[in-house]
Each structure stands twice: as structure tokens, then as C-alpha cells.
Design a protein around this motif. Structure first.
Motif, short mmCIF file in Angstrom:
data_model
loop_
_atom_site.label_atom_id
_atom_site.label_comp_id
_atom_site.label_asym_id
_atom_site.label_seq_id
_atom_site.Cartn_x
_atom_site.Cartn_y
_atom_site.Cartn_z
N GLN A 41 0.82 -1.20 0.00
CA GLN A 41 0.00 0.00 0.00
C GLN A 41 0.86 1.26 0.00
O GLN A 41 2.01 1.23 0.45
CB GLN A 41 -0.92 0.01 1.21
N PRO A 42 0.33 2.37 -0.52
CA PRO A 42 1.07 3.62 -0.44
C PRO A 42 1.48 3.94 0.99
O PRO A 42 0.69 3.78 1.92
CB PRO A 42 0.08 4.66 -0.99
N GLY A 43 2.71 4.40 1.15
CA GLY A 43 3.25 4.68 2.46
C GLY A 43 3.92 3.49 3.11
O GLY A 43 4.59 3.65 4.14
N GLY A 44 3.77 2.33 2.53
CA GLY A 44 4.36 1.12 3.07
C GLY A 44 5.81 0.97 2.69
O GLY A 44 6.41 1.82 2.02
N SER A 45 6.38 -0.16 3.11
CA SER A 45 7.79 -0.44 2.88
C SER A 45 7.97 -1.81 2.24
O SER A 45 7.13 -2.70 2.40
CB SER A 45 8.58 -0.39 4.19
N LEU A 46 9.07 -1.94 1.53
CA LEU A 46 9.41 -3.20 0.89
C LEU A 46 10.92 -3.27 0.76
O LEU A 46 11.58 -2.24 0.55
CB LEU A 46 8.76 -3.28 -0.49
N ARG A 47 11.47 -4.47 0.87
CA ARG A 47 12.90 -4.66 0.75
C ARG A 47 13.20 -5.64 -0.37
O ARG A 47 12.74 -6.78 -0.33
CB ARG A 47 13.50 -5.16 2.07
N VAL A 64 13.75 9.14 -5.53
CA VAL A 64 13.76 8.18 -4.43
C VAL A 64 14.67 8.59 -3.29
O VAL A 64 14.68 7.93 -2.24
CB VAL A 64 14.15 6.77 -4.91
N LYS A 65 15.42 9.65 -3.47
CA LYS A 65 16.37 10.09 -2.46
C LYS A 65 15.64 10.40 -1.15
O LYS A 65 14.64 11.12 -1.14
CB LYS A 65 17.14 11.31 -2.96
N GLY A 66 16.16 9.86 -0.06
CA GLY A 66 15.55 10.04 1.24
C GLY A 66 14.54 8.98 1.59
O GLY A 66 14.16 8.86 2.76
N ARG A 67 14.09 8.21 0.61
CA ARG A 67 13.12 7.15 0.85
C ARG A 67 13.72 5.76 0.66
O ARG A 67 13.34 4.82 1.36
CB ARG A 67 11.92 7.30 -0.09
N PHE A 68 14.63 5.63 -0.30
CA PHE A 68 15.25 4.34 -0.60
C PHE A 68 16.68 4.32 -0.09
O PHE A 68 17.37 5.35 -0.08
CB PHE A 68 15.26 4.08 -2.11
N THR A 69 17.15 3.14 0.29
CA THR A 69 18.52 2.95 0.72
C THR A 69 19.10 1.72 0.06
O THR A 69 18.54 0.63 0.18
CB THR A 69 18.63 2.82 2.25
N ILE A 70 20.22 1.89 -0.64
CA ILE A 70 20.89 0.77 -1.29
C ILE A 70 22.06 0.33 -0.41
O ILE A 70 22.73 1.15 0.22
CB ILE A 70 21.37 1.13 -2.70
N SER A 71 22.31 -0.96 -0.36
CA SER A 71 23.40 -1.49 0.43
C SER A 71 23.91 -2.78 -0.19
O SER A 71 23.22 -3.42 -0.97
CB SER A 71 22.99 -1.72 1.89
N SER A 72 25.14 -3.16 0.18
CA SER A 72 25.73 -4.38 -0.30
C SER A 72 26.74 -4.89 0.72
O SER A 72 27.14 -4.15 1.63
CB SER A 72 26.41 -4.18 -1.65
N ASP A 73 27.14 -6.14 0.57
CA ASP A 73 28.22 -6.65 1.39
C ASP A 73 29.55 -6.22 0.77
O ASP A 73 29.60 -5.72 -0.35
CB ASP A 73 28.13 -8.17 1.52
N ASN A 74 30.63 -6.42 1.51
CA ASN A 74 31.95 -5.97 1.04
C ASN A 74 32.39 -6.68 -0.24
O ASN A 74 33.13 -6.10 -1.05
CB ASN A 74 32.99 -6.16 2.13
N ALA A 75 31.98 -7.91 -0.41
CA ALA A 75 32.36 -8.68 -1.59
C ALA A 75 31.48 -8.39 -2.80
O ALA A 75 31.72 -8.94 -3.88
CB ALA A 75 32.31 -10.17 -1.28
N LEU A 113 17.81 -3.24 -1.52
CA LEU A 113 17.18 -1.94 -1.69
C LEU A 113 16.03 -1.85 -0.70
O LEU A 113 15.01 -2.53 -0.88
CB LEU A 113 16.68 -1.74 -3.12
N GLN A 114 16.21 -1.05 0.34
CA GLN A 114 15.15 -0.80 1.30
C GLN A 114 14.31 0.36 0.80
O GLN A 114 14.82 1.47 0.63
CB GLN A 114 15.73 -0.49 2.68
N MET A 115 13.04 0.11 0.57
CA MET A 115 12.14 1.11 0.02
C MET A 115 11.10 1.48 1.07
O MET A 115 10.32 0.63 1.50
CB MET A 115 11.46 0.60 -1.25
N ASN A 116 11.11 2.72 1.47
CA ASN A 116 10.17 3.23 2.46
C ASN A 116 9.29 4.31 1.85
O ASN A 116 9.63 4.89 0.82
CB ASN A 116 10.92 3.80 3.67
N THR A 117 8.19 4.58 2.51
CA THR A 117 7.25 5.60 2.06
C THR A 117 6.95 5.45 0.58
O THR A 117 7.06 6.39 -0.21
CB THR A 117 7.79 7.01 2.37
N LEU A 118 6.57 4.25 0.21
CA LEU A 118 6.33 3.95 -1.20
C LEU A 118 5.14 4.72 -1.75
O LEU A 118 4.14 4.95 -1.05
CB LEU A 118 6.13 2.46 -1.39
N LYS A 119 5.26 5.11 -3.00
CA LYS A 119 4.24 5.86 -3.71
C LYS A 119 3.76 5.07 -4.92
O LYS A 119 4.49 4.23 -5.44
CB LYS A 119 4.80 7.21 -4.18
#
Length: 117
Positions: free
Chosen positions: A13-19, A65-76, A82-88
Motif C-alpha cells: 500500500q502507499p506509504g508502506g515499505s518493501l525490501r 527516491v532520495k531520502g526514501r530508498f537505501t541501497i546497500s551491499s556486502d563488502n564482496a 534496496l530498502q524502500m520506504n514511504t512507497l508511492k
């Protein structure tokens, strides 16, 4: 050869989160800089960059998406998230994982993200 397998897409739903997650396997060793990222393509629209992260730790985001999404990875650089917050609703698209090193770029199969009430 590098294989990328994505997971985590779905309906929210709008406003929700997904990873979203992406696992890389195969011949992933490289002396060159590695860039992994997420792209998305909505129906009737061109594919666009969502976010990237380099083997040096540098991240970049689309303004939308700046401020709402966060990208991350392991060192290898074998896993990507991709953490997605406040989805539209406009975030609705097929999301693709990508890995680039040197002159080679690989893509995942894509995972559907639908934001709807």
C-alpha cells in the motif's frame, strides 16, 4: 558469467515499505571497480536508474527516491539490497538488479513492485 537472482517484490500500500534483495553468483572476482545498482521500468516508460553502489562504497540515488530508498551491499559485492520506504504509486515498476565490471554488465530477471491501495 554472473547470475543475478532477485527477490522481495510484491504488492504494498502507499506509504508502506518493501525490501528487495539480489544475490550474485558465478565469476564475480574483478580487479576493476564494480558497480551494482537497481533500475526500474514502469509500463509505457523508459528504464531509469534508481540507485547504485560501487565497490568503493559510493552510493547514488535518483532524485525521485532520495531520502526514501537505501541501497546497500556486502563488502564482496555478492549481495545487494534496496530498502524502500514511504512507497508511492509512481514507484510501481519492474525492478532490475544489475552488476557492472569493466566492459561487462549483467542483469537480473526483474521483480514486480506494485504500490496500490
Amino acid at each position: 558469467q554472473v547470475t543475478l537472482v532477485e527477490s522481495g517484490g510484491g504488492l504494498v500500500q502507499p506509504g508502506g515499505s518493501l525490501r528487495l534483495s539480489c544475490a550474485a553468483s558465478g565469476n564475480i572476482f574483478s580487479f576493476s571497480i564494480v558497480v551494482m545498482g537497481w533500475f526500474r521500468q514502469a509500463p509505457g516508460k523508459q528504464r531509469e536508474l534508481v540507485a547504485t553502489i560501487t565497490s568503493g562504497g559510493t552510493t547514488d540515488y535518483a532524485d525521485s527516491v532520495k531520502g526514501r530508498f537505501t541501497i546497500s551491499s556486502d563488502n564482496a559485492m555478492t549481495t545487494l539490497s534496496l530498502q524502500m520506504n514511504t512507497l508511492k504509486p509512481e514507484d510501481t515498476a519492474v525492478y532490475y538488479c544489475s552488476r557492472r565490471s569493466g566492459n561487462r554488465q549483467y542483469w537480473g530477471q526483474g521483480t514486480q513492485v506494485t504500490v496500490s491501495s
